[in-house]
Motif scaffolding. Structure first.
Motif, PDB file in Angstrom:
ATOM      1  N   TYR A  67       0.817  -1.195  -0.112  1.00 25.32           N
ATOM      2  CA  TYR A  67       0.007   0.007  -0.093  1.00 25.32           C
ATOM      3  C   TYR A  67       0.781   1.243  -0.179  1.00 25.32           C
ATOM      4  N   PHE A  68       0.282   2.237  -0.419  1.00 22.56           N
ATOM      5  CA  PHE A  68       1.185   3.638  -0.316  1.00 22.56           C
ATOM      6  C   PHE A  68       0.945   4.173   0.936  1.00 22.56           C
ATOM      7  N   HIS A  69       2.102   4.807   1.344  1.00 19.36           N
ATOM      8  CA  HIS A  69       1.936   5.308   2.657  1.00 19.36           C
ATOM      9  C   HIS A  69       0.963   6.313   2.764  1.00 19.36           C
ATOM     10  N   SER A  70       0.691   7.062   1.805  1.00 26.08           N
ATOM     11  CA  SER A  70      -0.020   8.158   1.848  1.00 26.08           C
ATOM     12  C   SER A  70      -1.817   7.941   2.005  1.00 26.08           C
ATOM     13  N   GLU A  71      -2.037   6.483   1.568  1.00 27.80           N
ATOM     14  CA  GLU A  71      -3.286   6.214   1.463  1.00 27.80           C
ATOM     15  C   GLU A  71      -4.017   6.420   2.820  1.00 27.80           C
ATOM     16  N   SER A  72      -5.350   6.386   2.912  1.00 32.68           N
ATOM     17  CA  SER A  72      -5.979   6.785   4.116  1.00 32.68           C
ATOM     18  C   SER A  72      -5.901   5.687   5.219  1.00 32.68           C
ATOM     19  N   ASP A  73      -6.175   5.805   6.478  1.00 29.23           N
ATOM     20  CA  ASP A  73      -6.157   4.560   7.348  1.00 29.23           C
ATOM     21  C   ASP A  73      -7.346   3.773   6.852  1.00 29.23           C
ATOM     22  N   ASP A  74      -8.370   4.396   6.835  1.00 34.59           N
ATOM     23  CA  ASP A  74      -9.624   3.872   6.885  1.00 34.59           C
ATOM     24  C   ASP A  74      -9.634   2.744   5.645  1.00 34.59           C
ATOM     25  N   TRP A  75      -9.083   3.215   4.464  1.00 35.42           N
ATOM     26  CA  TRP A  75      -9.100   2.435   3.083  1.00 35.42           C
ATOM     27  C   TRP A  75      -8.327   1.049   3.535  1.00 35.42           C
ATOM     28  N   LYS A  76      -6.929   1.552   4.132  1.00 34.10           N
ATOM     29  CA  LYS A  76      -6.004   0.483   4.157  1.00 34.10           C
ATOM     30  C   LYS A  76      -6.562  -0.614   5.364  1.00 34.10           C
ATOM     31  N   ASN A  77      -7.250  -0.305   6.518  1.00 30.52           N
ATOM     32  CA  ASN A  77      -7.852  -1.095   7.321  1.00 30.52           C
ATOM     33  C   ASN A  77      -8.926  -2.163   6.850  1.00 30.52           C
ATOM     34  N   GLN A  78      -9.951  -1.411   5.936  1.00 36.30           N
ATOM     35  CA  GLN A  78     -10.819  -2.153   5.401  1.00 36.30           C
ATOM     36  C   GLN A  78     -10.308  -3.120   4.412  1.00 36.30           C
ATOM     37  N   LEU A  79      -9.386  -2.687   3.616  1.00 35.24           N
ATOM     38  CA  LEU A  79      -8.859  -3.898   2.686  1.00 35.24           C
ATOM     39  C   LEU A  79      -8.227  -5.099   3.352  1.00 35.24           C
ATOM     40  N   LEU A  80      -7.348  -4.458   4.351  1.00 37.46           N
ATOM     41  CA  LEU A  80      -6.535  -5.651   5.180  1.00 37.46           C
ATOM     42  C   LEU A  80      -7.653  -6.388   5.871  1.00 37.46           C
ATOM     43  N   ALA A  81      -8.648  -6.003   6.279  1.00 36.90           N
ATOM     44  CA  ALA A  81      -9.706  -6.546   6.993  1.00 36.90           C
ATOM     45  C   ALA A  81     -10.287  -7.572   6.253  1.00 36.90           C
ATOM     46  N   SER A  82     -10.409  -7.258   4.942  1.00 38.08           N
ATOM     47  CA  SER A  82     -11.095  -8.186   4.242  1.00 38.08           C
ATOM     48  C   SER A  82     -10.186  -9.517   3.744  1.00 38.08           C
ATOM     49  N   TRP A  83      -8.800  -9.207   3.540  1.00 38.87           N
ATOM     50  CA  TRP A  83      -7.698  -9.932   3.383  1.00 38.87           C
ATOM     51  C   TRP A  83      -7.780 -11.142   4.423  1.00 38.87           C
ATOM     52  N   LEU A  84      -7.800 -10.384   5.639  1.00 39.49           N
ATOM     53  CA  LEU A  84      -7.748 -11.380   6.846  1.00 39.49           C
ATOM     54  C   LEU A  84      -8.799 -12.313   6.940  1.00 39.49           C
ATOM     55  N   ASN A  85     -10.208 -11.857   6.691  1.00 39.50           N
ATOM     56  CA  ASN A  85     -11.201 -12.779   6.678  1.00 39.50           C
ATOM     57  C   ASN A  85     -11.095 -13.766   5.714  1.00 39.50           C
ATOM     58  N   GLU A  86     -10.741 -13.563   4.517  1.00 42.27           N
ATOM     59  CA  GLU A  86     -10.481 -14.497   3.600  1.00 42.27           C
ATOM     60  C   GLU A  86      -9.626 -15.725   3.882  1.00 42.27           C
ATOM     61  N   LEU A  87      -8.171 -15.123   4.576  1.00 37.87           N
ATOM     62  CA  LEU A  87      -7.256 -16.039   5.010  1.00 37.87           C
ATOM     63  C   LEU A  87      -7.512 -16.685   6.204  1.00 37.87           C
ATOM     64  N   LYS A  88      -8.444 -16.030   7.045  1.00 35.87           N
ATOM     65  CA  LYS A  88      -8.944 -16.858   8.149  1.00 35.87           C
ATOM     66  C   LYS A  88      -9.787 -18.128   7.843  1.00 35.87           C
ATOM     67  N   SER A  89     -10.513 -17.774   6.813  1.00 34.38           N
ATOM     68  CA  SER A  89     -11.210 -19.023   6.277  1.00 34.38           C
ATOM     69  C   SER A  89     -10.865 -20.202   5.835  1.00 34.38           C
ATOM     70  N   ASN A  90      -9.364 -20.044   5.485  1.00 35.28           N
ATOM     71  CA  ASN A  90      -8.488 -20.991   4.980  1.00 35.28           C
ATOM     72  C   ASN A  90      -7.499 -21.524   5.783  1.00 35.28           C
ATOM     73  N   PHE A  91      -6.982 -20.700   6.434  1.00 33.44           N
ATOM     74  CA  PHE A  91      -5.798 -21.100   7.462  1.00 33.44           C
ATOM     75  C   PHE A  91      -6.385 -21.138   8.853  1.00 33.44           C
ATOM     76  N   LYS A  92      -5.578 -22.023   9.852  1.00 38.01           N
ATOM     77  CA  LYS A  92      -6.082 -22.077  11.278  1.00 38.01           C
ATOM     78  C   LYS A  92      -5.408 -20.921  11.781  1.00 38.01           C
ATOM     79  N   HIS A  93      -3.844 -20.660  11.343  1.00 37.58           N
ATOM     80  CA  HIS A  93      -3.146 -19.538  11.944  1.00 37.58           C
ATOM     81  C   HIS A  93      -2.785 -18.653  10.705  1.00 37.58           C
ATOM     82  N   VAL A  94      -2.988 -17.097  11.363  1.00 33.77           N
ATOM     83  CA  VAL A  94      -2.492 -16.224  10.167  1.00 33.77           C
ATOM     84  C   VAL A  94      -1.542 -15.294  11.024  1.00 33.77           C
ATOM     85  N   PHE A  95      -0.278 -15.133  10.534  1.00 35.26           N
ATOM     86  CA  PHE A  95       0.870 -14.216  11.338  1.00 35.26           C
ATOM     87  C   PHE A  95       0.947 -13.034  10.072  1.00 35.26           C
TER      88      PHE A  95
END
Lengths: 155, 170
Positions: A67-95
């Protein structure tokens, strides 16, 4: 495993054994922080590739969440949250691993396994020292994974 | 001039055909010969051995980890490869150099990696185990023994092959 042609094929064959995902969070900037982010990117790559080498058969190292450093926190958080959701449904542990401190409060509050590392300046280091430093850091990190796995077994 | 032996048309054609035929025959026979003698021309394994920096006198009965590096041309990309080995001397005094790559899914195994299983190689990923000689312990995930490196002692220093070779299943 890495996300390559060969290893992703192996991943799908042995999916039941690979229960851990490792996601690097990598910022990019083109302002005065630019060089720092370049260094941080190399540092995190070296660290994560080393971890992956040790635990190849149980960890999937994902391409970095970039991500670009200058991007808004809200946007980054939302995108990462959806990554993590997807990962957690496929993996037991997510680091999650990053040199970017700004993730710390959010990710730790939401109960994620977040590893924050201060980036070591690599620019003027010779390869040999680089390897020693990286290996020293990785050694300490490996325990985090082993402990997490052992806790999961004993539960 | 005229008493110099002249080449008749018939002779000229014969020579030419023999010449061309000879090249064609050579063209087919030479590769066959090359294949036949190829094994004898192969570089000796010694050519691919890498110095590890470990002296023979430092090798004990206890496996110790050795890292060694070499440059590898991978397509158009040259990279430095670091390989590791667990090296020790067995009861007969022979050197054994085992690859630390688990035969299950490729994690890195450690000697005495788990207190509950002393004198074994232990894989932290799925708890695979191997005896000291690299034989996989039955009932754990690995299906075969650890690979072994070829080795050589030159000037008292241990040299290992770039790649470890698999052994038969246990």
């Amino acid at each position: 495993m890495r996300w390559t042609a060969k290893e992703s094929a192996l991943f799908f064959e042995s999916k039941e054994y690979i229960d851990t995902a490792l996601v690097p969070l990598t910022p990019i900037a083109f302002d005065e922080q630019g060089r720092e982010t370049g260094n941080a990117n190399e540092f995190i790559q070296l660290i994560t590739m080393n971890i992956e080498k040790q635990f190849k058969g149980r960890i999937l190292l994902l391409p970095a969440f970039t991500y670009f450093h200058s991007e808004s926190d809200d946007w980054k958080n939302q995108l990462l949250a959806s990554w993590l959701n997807e990962l957690k449904s496929n993996f037991k542990h997510v680091f999650i691993i990053s040199t970017d401190q700004s993730w710390k409060p959010i990710l730790e509050k939401s109960g994620n396994e977040f590893i924050w590392l201060p980036a070591v300046p690599l620019e003027h280091l010779e390869d040999e020292y680089k390897t020693t430093i990286i290996e020293g850091q990785v050694k300490q990190l490996l325990n985090l994974f082993v402990m997490k796995w052992q806790n999961a077994v004993s539960q | 001039m005229s008493d110099k032996q002249r080449v008749t048309r018939r002779q000229f054609l014969t020579y030419t055909l023999m010449g061309v035929g000879g090249f064609m025959a050579a063209g087919t026979v030479m590769p066959m010969l090359r294949f036949a003698v190829d094994p004898a021309l192969q570089a000796k394994a010694g050519g691919d051995l890498i110095a590890t920096g470990l002296k023979e006198s430092e090798i004990t009965n206890e496996p110790q980890r050795v890292d060694f590096k070499f440059d590898q041309q991978d397509g158009w990309y040259e990279s430095q490869v670091t390989q590791s080995a667990w090296v020790y001397k067995d009861n007969n005094g022979d050197i054994i150099a085992l690859s630390p790559i688990c035969k299950h899914l490729g994690c890195t195994v450690n000697w005495n990696g788990n207190e509950e299983f002393p004198n074994q190689f232990y894989c932290p990923c799925h708890f695979g185990r191997y005896e000291k000689d690299g034989t996989n312990v039955k009932g754990t995930p690995p299906r075969g023994p650890l690979d072994r490196y070829d080795y050589e002692i030159k000037d008292g220093v241990l040299y290992l092959s770039m790649r470890a070779k698999p052994r038969g299943g246990a």
